[in-house]
Enzyme design. Structure first.
Site, PDB file in Angstrom:
ATOM      1  N   HIS A  57       0.877  -1.180   0.000  1.00 12.13           N
ATOM      2  CA  HIS A  57       0.000   0.000   0.000  1.00 12.13           C
ATOM      3  C   HIS A  57       0.911   1.226   0.000  1.00 12.13           C
ATOM      4  O   HIS A  57       1.378   1.640   1.062  1.00 12.13           O
ATOM      5  CB  HIS A  57      -0.884   0.032   1.245  1.00 12.13           C
ATOM      6  CG  HIS A  57      -1.733  -1.188   1.443  1.00 12.13           C
ATOM      7  ND1 HIS A  57      -3.050  -1.232   1.066  1.00 12.13           N
ATOM      8  CD2 HIS A  57      -1.464  -2.399   2.000  1.00 12.13           C
ATOM      9  CE1 HIS A  57      -3.566  -2.427   1.386  1.00 12.13           C
ATOM     10  NE2 HIS A  57      -2.618  -3.158   1.950  1.00 12.13           N
ATOM     11  N   ARG A  59       0.075   4.200  -0.808  1.00  6.52           N
ATOM     12  CA  ARG A  59      -0.697   5.371  -0.335  1.00  6.52           C
ATOM     13  C   ARG A  59      -0.761   6.535  -1.311  1.00  6.52           C
ATOM     14  O   ARG A  59      -1.022   7.667  -0.892  1.00  6.52           O
ATOM     15  CB  ARG A  59      -0.105   5.887   0.990  1.00  6.52           C
ATOM     16  CG  ARG A  59       0.089   4.853   2.081  1.00  6.52           C
ATOM     17  CD  ARG A  59      -1.184   4.146   2.422  1.00  6.52           C
ATOM     18  NE  ARG A  59      -1.103   3.434   3.704  1.00  6.52           N
ATOM     19  CZ  ARG A  59      -2.000   2.506   4.069  1.00  6.52           C
ATOM     20  NH1 ARG A  59      -3.002   2.177   3.270  1.00  6.52           N
ATOM     21  NH2 ARG A  59      -1.901   1.913   5.236  1.00  6.52           N
ATOM     22  N   ASP A 283       2.612  -6.666   2.716  1.00  3.65           N
ATOM     23  CA  ASP A 283       1.442  -5.891   3.149  1.00  3.65           C
ATOM     24  C   ASP A 283       1.916  -4.559   3.744  1.00  3.65           C
ATOM     25  O   ASP A 283       1.400  -4.096   4.766  1.00  3.65           O
ATOM     26  CB  ASP A 283       0.576  -6.676   4.144  1.00  3.65           C
ATOM     27  CG  ASP A 283      -0.771  -6.005   4.416  1.00  3.65           C
ATOM     28  OD1 ASP A 283      -1.145  -5.059   3.688  1.00  3.65           O
ATOM     29  OD2 ASP A 283      -1.457  -6.435   5.362  1.00  3.65           O
ATOM     30  N   HIS A 287       1.265   3.954   8.339  1.00  4.33           N
ATOM     31  CA  HIS A 287       0.455   5.048   8.891  1.00  4.33           C
ATOM     32  C   HIS A 287       1.437   5.939   9.637  1.00  4.33           C
ATOM     33  O   HIS A 287       2.512   5.477  10.041  1.00  4.33           O
ATOM     34  CB  HIS A 287      -0.599   4.495   9.859  1.00  4.33           C
ATOM     35  CG  HIS A 287      -1.611   3.600   9.198  1.00  4.33           C
ATOM     36  ND1 HIS A 287      -2.630   4.087   8.401  1.00  4.33           N
ATOM     37  CD2 HIS A 287      -1.751   2.257   9.198  1.00  4.33           C
ATOM     38  CE1 HIS A 287      -3.363   3.061   7.948  1.00  4.33           C
ATOM     39  NE2 HIS A 287      -2.841   1.940   8.406  1.00  4.33           N
TER      40      HIS A 287
HETATM   41  C1  NCD Z   1      -4.097  -2.259   5.391  1.00  3.59           C
HETATM   42  C2  NCD Z   1      -4.002  -0.753   5.161  1.00  3.59           C
HETATM   43  O1  NCD Z   1      -3.761  -0.010   6.119  1.00  3.59           O
HETATM   44  O2  NCD Z   1      -4.155  -0.333   4.006  1.00  3.59           O
HETATM   45  N1  NCD Z   1      -4.129  -2.510   6.791  1.00  3.59           N
HETATM   46  C3  NCD Z   1      -3.811  -3.651   7.420  1.00  3.59           C
HETATM   47  O3  NCD Z   1      -4.002  -3.714   8.642  1.00  3.59           O
HETATM   48  N2  NCD Z   1      -3.280  -4.676   6.790  1.00  3.59           N
HETATM   49  C4  NCD Z   1      -5.290  -2.819   4.695  1.00  3.59           C
HETATM   50  C5  NCD Z   1      -5.279  -4.321   4.581  1.00  3.59           C
HETATM   51  O4  NCD Z   1      -4.462  -4.898   3.860  1.00  3.59           O
HETATM   52  O5  NCD Z   1      -6.102  -4.986   5.194  1.00  3.59           O
HETATM   53 ZN    ZN Z   2      -5.757  -6.960   4.027  1.00  2.00          ZN
HETATM   54 ZN    ZN Z   3      -2.988  -4.988   2.693  1.00  2.00          ZN
END
Ligand code: NCD
Ligand code: ZN
Ligand code: ZN
Length: 416
Positions: A57, A59, A283, A287
């Site tokens: 991600h 962002r 993943d 944040h």
């Molecule tokens: C991910 C995110 O923050 O985009 N968060 C997470 O806890 N893994 C979203 C996701 O992959 O579920």
């Molecule tokens: Zn996920």
């Molecule tokens: Zn994810």
């Protein structure tokens, strides 16, 4: 012609080899010794295929305060990742062809590594319009971005994806099994979104799978792994392999699905080591420290990891806890195969995406080292083995562990 030499991982084993690269960035020849006008000799360092991280991600667009494409892909390169597949929960969410095209336009020329984009269809009708996405993402439960669909909806989406031979990556948690408690810590978060929620969601896939190509994201425990239907593939994250709910890191360890107990983690590691899990995917879900500093219950779920996935696993090779072919399969060959892209293997004709690493070069992970925009890593202080050089289609993107080129990454479009 450029020639890169070292102890290369070729056809399942390491041997001293020279790799010649043509002007298109593809591997032109692999021989014991080759001459080129440009020789890069890496001595007895290992040359491995560049890692393919099929779940990140970055962002971008919309959430650039957390990460952006230049920063996230630079960190990826530092961690030996030469291809990333970016999730659709950016802003606006990639649920339509318009949003997908806009995102692709926005990212052009800003990536340090090659990249592909996911889309998240909210209805079966949307699927045929999302052909340019590398794959589809379906959330069965709420996670960052609120893109979840019902199991009924999901099965309709699967039917169209099946007809189009499109891969569907699933965030599998069954919200009906979540508890109503308020979590104050990592053990609490594990209790609120328990293993059984994950196991139930994964098991429900068997009923609706048909002939669809399905990949289960972030499997956290043996129960969920055992429920993965035959014919589906799955991934594990480095945080579920290296962290558990006993870690004193508060909301910096809050993630969906949650970190589990130390015993769950041990069993997951053994399953991974024994080849029962197809791929490792980071993943990477950064944040800001500010957001993570909120009271546990309100802090967002997700943690960064694109730069540390390969280095943490590489460290386990030297420690004798993991075999190199397993690492290469899980981080390069298999994820490339799952996505259906011509990456992840050192072979004539393939893109020369290469990672040069010396297993003796052990360092501690620090926030500074990995350079995320969010400024923190949940693996702070852990031992890792970072690459010394990384090549993207034959061009150096990392030299002496440091980024040397940016913006050379290309979009890998979807095929159906
Ligand atoms: C991910 C995110 O923050 O985009 N968060 C997470 O806890 N893994 C979203 C996701 O992959 O579920
Ligand atoms: Zn996920
Ligand atoms: Zn994810």
């Amino acid at each position: 012609m450029r020639v890169i030499s070292g102890r290369a991982f070729f056809r399942g084993r390491l041997e001293p080899l020279s790799i010649a690269i043509d002007e298109t960035g593809r591997i032109a020849a692999i021989k014991k010794a080759l001459r080129g006008d440009e020789q890069m000799d890496h001595g007895d360092a290992l040359i491995l295929p560049g890692c393919v991280d099929l779940h990140v991600h970055m962002r971008d667009p919309g959430l650039r305060r957390k990460e952006d494409f230049p920063s996230g892909t630079r960190s990826a390169a530092m961690g030996g990742v030469t291809t990333v597949a970016d999730m659709p929960n950016t802003v606006p969410a990639v649920t339509t062809a318009t949003a997908l095209d806009a995102k692709a336009a926005e990212l052009r020329g800003r990536a340090a590594v090659d990249y592909a984009l996911y889309a998240a269809p909210q209805s079966p009708e949307a699927v045929p319009r999302l052909a340019n996405a590398i794959a589809l993402k379906v959330y069965m439960a709420e996670s960052t971005g609120n893109l979840q669909v019902t199991v009924q909806r999901m099965s309709e989406i699967l039917r169209v994806a099946e007809a189009q031979r499109k891969l569907v990556v699933v965030h599998a948690e069954e919200p009906g099994k979540f508890t109503k408690q308020k979590a104050q810590d990592l053990r609490g978060h594990d209790a609120v979104r328990p293993k059984v929620a994950e196991e139930t969601a994964v098991a429900s896939l068997a009923r609706i799978l048909g002939e669809a190509k399905v990949h289960v994201a972030h499997v956290t425990c043996l129960e969920a792994l055992n429920a993965v239907p035959a014919g589906a593939t799955c991934e594990v994250t480095p945080h579920h392999l290296f962290l558990d709910s006993s870690q004193p890191i508060g909301a910096q360890g809050k993630v969906n699905p949650p970190l589990r107990s130390p015993a769950d983690r041990d069993m997951l590691w053994d399953a991974f080591r024994n080849g029962r899990i197809d791929a490792v995917a980071s993943d990477h879900a950064p944040h800001t420290l500010d957001e993570k500093g909120a009271p546990f219950e309100e802090a967002p779920a997700g943690l960064p990891g694109v730069a540390t996935a390969f280095p943490l696993l590489m460290r386990r090779i030297r420690a004798g806890e993991l075999e190199l072919p397993r690492l290469v399969a899980a981080m390069a060959a298999r994820p490339a195969q799952i996505l259906g892209i011509a990456k992840g293997t050192i072979e004539v004709g393939r893109d020369a995406d290469l990672v040069v690493v010396d297993p003796r070069n052990i360092e501690a992970v620090t926030a500074k080292r990995v350079r995320y925009k969010c400024g923190w890593t949940p693996f702070e202080g852990m031992e890792a083995c970072f690459p010394q050089a990384v090549y993207l289609r034959g061009e150096a993107v990392i030299e002496d562990g440091e980024p040397v080129s940016e913006g050379q990454g290309r979009l890998i479009p979807g095929s159906s």
